[in-house]
Design a protein around this motif. Structure first.
Motif, PDB file in Angstrom:
ATOM      1  N   GLN A  58       0.825  -1.202   0.000  1.00 40.76           N
ATOM      2  CA  GLN A  58       0.000   0.000   0.000  1.00 40.76           C
ATOM      3  C   GLN A  58       0.863   1.259   0.000  1.00 40.76           C
ATOM      4  OE1 GLN A  58      -3.179   0.354  -0.488  1.00 40.76           O
ATOM      5  NE2 GLN A  58      -3.113   2.588  -0.242  1.00 40.76           N
ATOM      6  N   ALA A  59       1.973   1.223   0.738  1.00 45.70           N
ATOM      7  CA  ALA A  59       2.885   2.365   0.761  1.00 45.70           C
ATOM      8  C   ALA A  59       3.454   2.626  -0.626  1.00 45.70           C
ATOM      9  CB  ALA A  59       4.016   2.107   1.755  1.00 45.70           C
ATOM     10  N   ARG A  60       3.786   1.555  -1.338  1.00 45.00           N
ATOM     11  CA  ARG A  60       4.335   1.734  -2.682  1.00 45.00           C
ATOM     12  C   ARG A  60       3.285   2.321  -3.625  1.00 45.00           C
ATOM     13  NH1 ARG A  60       8.892  -1.833  -5.391  1.00 45.00           N
ATOM     14  NH2 ARG A  60       9.243  -0.537  -7.219  1.00 45.00           N
ATOM     15  N   VAL A  61       2.044   1.861  -3.492  1.00 46.42           N
ATOM     16  CA  VAL A  61       0.961   2.389  -4.328  1.00 46.42           C
ATOM     17  C   VAL A  61       0.804   3.894  -4.090  1.00 46.42           C
ATOM     18  CG1 VAL A  61      -1.535   2.366  -4.687  1.00 46.42           C
ATOM     19  CG2 VAL A  61      -0.281   0.208  -4.525  1.00 46.42           C
ATOM     20  N   GLU A  62       0.810   4.301  -2.816  1.00 44.27           N
ATOM     21  CA  GLU A  62       0.632   5.712  -2.498  1.00 44.27           C
ATOM     22  C   GLU A  62       1.799   6.552  -2.998  1.00 44.27           C
ATOM     23  OE1 GLU A  62      -0.175   6.257   1.636  1.00 44.27           O
ATOM     24  OE2 GLU A  62      -1.909   4.907   1.633  1.00 44.27           O
ATOM     25  N   LEU A  63       3.007   6.047  -2.801  1.00 43.59           N
ATOM     26  CA  LEU A  63       4.173   6.792  -3.253  1.00 43.59           C
ATOM     27  C   LEU A  63       4.190   6.902  -4.775  1.00 43.59           C
ATOM     28  CD1 LEU A  63       6.716   8.284  -2.497  1.00 43.59           C
ATOM     29  CD2 LEU A  63       7.923   6.099  -2.328  1.00 43.59           C
ATOM     30  N   ASP A  64       3.788   5.853  -5.468  1.00 43.96           N
ATOM     31  CA  ASP A  64       3.708   5.903  -6.931  1.00 43.96           C
ATOM     32  C   ASP A  64       2.669   6.916  -7.394  1.00 43.96           C
ATOM     33  OD1 ASP A  64       5.719   4.091  -7.335  1.00 43.96           O
ATOM     34  OD2 ASP A  64       4.407   2.374  -7.693  1.00 43.96           O
ATOM     35  N   ARG A  65       1.569   7.057  -6.651  1.00 44.61           N
ATOM     36  CA  ARG A  65       0.555   8.064  -6.992  1.00 44.61           C
ATOM     37  C   ARG A  65       1.153   9.461  -6.938  1.00 44.61           C
ATOM     38  NH1 ARG A  65      -4.320   7.695  -3.078  1.00 44.61           N
ATOM     39  NH2 ARG A  65      -4.798   9.670  -4.131  1.00 44.61           N
ATOM     40  N   ILE A  66       1.953   9.707  -5.909  1.00 45.39           N
ATOM     41  CA  ILE A  66       2.584  11.022  -5.759  1.00 45.39           C
ATOM     42  C   ILE A  66       3.577  11.258  -6.886  1.00 45.39           C
ATOM     43  CG2 ILE A  66       4.076  12.406  -4.272  1.00 45.39           C
ATOM     44  CD1 ILE A  66       2.813  10.865  -1.884  1.00 45.39           C
ATOM     45  N   ARG A  67       4.414  10.266  -7.153  1.00 38.65           N
ATOM     46  CA  ARG A  67       5.415  10.403  -8.212  1.00 38.65           C
ATOM     47  C   ARG A  67       4.762  10.592  -9.584  1.00 38.65           C
ATOM     48  NH1 ARG A  67       8.980   5.318  -5.989  1.00 38.65           N
ATOM     49  NH2 ARG A  67      10.554   6.475  -4.799  1.00 38.65           N
ATOM     50  N   THR A  68       3.685   9.839  -9.845  1.00 47.76           N
ATOM     51  CA  THR A  68       3.014   9.928 -11.140  1.00 47.76           C
ATOM     52  C   THR A  68       2.396  11.307 -11.334  1.00 47.76           C
ATOM     53  OG1 THR A  68       2.553   7.564 -11.163  1.00 47.76           O
ATOM     54  CG2 THR A  68       1.193   8.947 -12.593  1.00 47.76           C
ATOM     55  N   ALA A  69       1.771  11.843 -10.287  1.00 49.10           N
ATOM     56  CA  ALA A  69       1.186  13.176 -10.386  1.00 49.10           C
ATOM     57  C   ALA A  69       2.256  14.217 -10.684  1.00 49.10           C
ATOM     58  CB  ALA A  69       0.452  13.521  -9.089  1.00 49.10           C
ATOM     59  N   TYR A  70       3.388  14.079 -10.016  1.00 51.43           N
ATOM     60  CA  TYR A  70       4.495  15.021 -10.262  1.00 51.43           C
ATOM     61  C   TYR A  70       5.001  14.887 -11.693  1.00 51.43           C
ATOM     62  CZ  TYR A  70       8.864  17.564  -9.547  1.00 51.43           C
ATOM     63  OH  TYR A  70       9.890  18.470  -9.639  1.00 51.43           O
ATOM     64  N   ARG A  71       5.195  13.654 -12.147  1.00 52.34           N
ATOM     65  CA  ARG A  71       5.720  13.416 -13.488  1.00 52.34           C
ATOM     66  C   ARG A  71       4.760  13.931 -14.564  1.00 52.34           C
ATOM     67  NH1 ARG A  71       6.883   8.053 -13.156  1.00 52.34           N
ATOM     68  NH2 ARG A  71       4.799   7.484 -13.835  1.00 52.34           N
ATOM     69  N   ASN A  72       3.451  13.709 -14.355  1.00 47.96           N
ATOM     70  CA  ASN A  72       2.471  14.174 -15.340  1.00 47.96           C
ATOM     71  C   ASN A  72       2.488  15.692 -15.474  1.00 47.96           C
ATOM     72  OD1 ASN A  72       1.669  11.547 -15.782  1.00 47.96           O
ATOM     73  ND2 ASN A  72      -0.176  11.680 -14.526  1.00 47.96           N
ATOM     74  N   LEU A  73       2.551  16.378 -14.323  1.00 46.95           N
ATOM     75  CA  LEU A  73       2.567  17.837 -14.375  1.00 46.95           C
ATOM     76  C   LEU A  73       3.879  18.345 -14.958  1.00 46.95           C
ATOM     77  CD1 LEU A  73       1.144  20.469 -13.767  1.00 46.95           C
ATOM     78  CD2 LEU A  73       2.029  20.361 -11.426  1.00 46.95           C
ATOM     79  N   HIS A  74       4.963  17.677 -14.590  1.00 50.90           N
ATOM     80  CA  HIS A  74       6.265  18.069 -15.141  1.00 50.90           C
ATOM     81  C   HIS A  74       6.267  17.921 -16.660  1.00 50.90           C
ATOM     82  CE1 HIS A  74      10.620  17.763 -16.007  1.00 50.90           C
ATOM     83  NE2 HIS A  74      10.764  18.512 -14.931  1.00 50.90           N
ATOM     84  N   PHE A  75       5.620  16.893 -17.165  1.00 57.09           N
ATOM     85  CA  PHE A  75       5.539  16.678 -18.619  1.00 57.09           C
ATOM     86  C   PHE A  75       4.805  17.829 -19.298  1.00 57.09           C
ATOM     87  CE2 PHE A  75       3.304  14.908 -22.340  1.00 57.09           C
ATOM     88  CZ  PHE A  75       4.379  14.457 -23.068  1.00 57.09           C
TER      89      PHE A  75
END
Length: 469
Positions: free
Chosen positions: A316-333
């Motif tokens: 669950q921790a990995r899922v949550e951390l991936d959500r944060i990273r994905t949101a950052y990556r999408n906006l950065h793109f």
């Protein structure tokens, strides 16, 4: 205004440092005879997060911690392996550094070993004897616990209860040496051949466990310090004895705020070697490919509360951390096609969620509520990333705020450095051309080739993008 729960008073108090903008902080470190376990890691991460939040709020933190490198456990381990005590402690001190580095735990301002302050310890003990707080008995030196007014206040226990517990733990020979069962050793005689010891006014010996932290804290931080931290299991007897001997020596308050972190349970059971659920950080790092998931799991429960570790909670921790990273990556793109200007409504929301984060962390470092504010920020980032037009200044503020708040949790890299081979870069370029020519079968074929190489390709309204699986 930061409020902290003080174990000494059993209440939350407004935090005020002795010196403006400077915090003196001492945190008990491990006994270095083995790899640290997940409970040790939780404590190191909890106080690293607290330190980082103090810094986020503008303080400079003078952070001191110790290695206990002379102890019965170390002596026994050295004897079992047929090596010197120094061989054992050097190995596991280095292991501590190696295992905490991937978790991004900041180095202490000073990381001292007990063996590095032996002259200071001898001087400290001599002062206690001179003041009548300690006495020598056959080469051992004991502290007179009852002579210190308020002994046991940190443990919030009656002295008679403490005495009964102490009597049950002592062997008859040691009990016979003491004036009182509550008295504790500040210096131990040691005359066994080949066992580490030092010459002292009371004969060959070595320091008791409790004395080293008092000596290091006062040597490097001063007689009175702002914050002392450690696991809740250290409140008695270790921290209780630190208070007594430190204040007996100086006549001054030793610590203003006592902070203690909770335990780590394994699959809802207390971690114990006898239960076979003892987990070292070293083993965890060998099993998991993302150390930041471990850091995230152990830092996102409020530090005083127990954490339950299991495969499910780690997933669950990995899922949550991936959500944060994905949101950052999408906006950065989306930054590549952003427009000049700003969106005041979005920036108002960003500032509101940042205020909520600060309010949560100001409330005794309530990381769970702080994370709720971060996930509001993540939802905002996801929504803004899907907008037809995004403003560059607003997008940058959102990225910078996400970065700053996650840095408090020790997670400093939300945009991983991902490199492609020349062949992979060529395939991506060929795929862009294929889509421009509406050759979607070729486009899909290239995407599948890249997927086998753990390169995930996505098509968006702003063009092709990729990331590693």
């Amino acid at each position: 205004m930061i409020h902290v729960y003080n174990t000494l008073t059993h209440q939350k108090e407004i935090f005020k440092s002795i010196q403006p903008n400077l915090i003196t902080m001492y945190v008990c470190g491990p006994t270095i005879y083995n790899y640290i376990h997940i409970g040790n890691a939780r404590s190191a991460i909890a106080f690293d997060t607290i330190r980082r939040y103090f810094e986020f709020r503008g303080y400079e933190v003078n952070y001191v911690s110790n290695f206990t490198d002379v102890d019965d456990k170390i002596i026994n381990r050295a004897h079992e392996e047929g090596v010197s005590e120094a061989t054992i402690t050097e190995k596991y001190a280095q292991a501590f550094e190696n295992d905490t580095l991937p978790l991004n735990i900041k180095p202490a301002t000073v990381r001292s070993k007990a063996t590095e302050v032996i002259p200071d310890i001898i001087s400290f003990v001599s002062e206690l004897i001179a003041k009548g707080y300690a006495y020598e008995a056959d080469g051992d030196v004991y502290f007179r616990a009852r002579q210190f007014k308020g002994y046991g206040i940190l443990a919030h226990q009656d002295l008679n209860e403490l005495e009964a517990g102490a009597s049950g733990r002592l062997d008859p020979e040691e009990l016979a040496k003491k004036e009182d069962a509550l008295d504790f050793a500040v210096w131990k005689s040691e005359n066994r051949p080949g066992v580490i010891s030092w010459d002292s006014p009371w004969g060959n010996g070595r320091p008791g466990w409790h004395i080293e932290c008092s000596v290091m804290a006062q040597k490097y931080l001063g007689n009175t310090i702002d914050v002392h931290g450690g696991g809740i299991d250290l409140a008695f007897p270790h921290h209780t004895n630190e208070i007594a001997q430190s204040e007996a020596r100086t006549g001054q308050t030793f610590v203003h705020y006592w902070l203690h972190n909770g335990f780590v349970n394994i699959n809802d059971e207390k971690m114990s070697k006898s239960l076979g659920n003892f987990i070292t950080l070293h083993d965890m790092l060998e099993r998991y490919d993302d150390p930041m998931t471990i850091r995230y799991l152990l830092s996102t429960t409020q530090y005083r509360r127990p954490i339950n570790y299991s495969e499910d909670t780690l997933t669950q921790a990995r899922v949550e951390l991936d959500r944060i990273r994905t949101a950052y990556r999408n906006l950065h793109f989306r930054m590549k096609d952003s427009k000049d200007g700003r969106n005041e409504a979005v920036e108002s929301d960003i500032n509101e969620y940042k205020k909520q984060f600060i309010a949560a962390m100001d409330d005794d470092f309530n990381t769970q509520n702080a994370l709720a504010a971060i996930f509001e920020l993540i939802a905002l980032a996801n929504t803004y990333s899907e907008a037809a037009i995004i403003q560059r200044d607003t997008a940058m503020l959102l990225l910078e705020t996400m970065t700053a708040l996650m840095q408090v949790f020790g997670i400093e890299t939300l945009m991983p450095v991902e490199q492609l081979t020349v062949e992979q870069q060529s395939l991506l370029e060929q795929r862009v051309i294929a889509r421009q020519n509406k050759d979607f079968s070729e486009s899909d074929r290239i995407r599948d080739i890249l997927k086998l190489q753990d390169i995930i390709v996505e098509d968006t309204a702003q063009g092709q993008r990729w990331h590693k699986a």
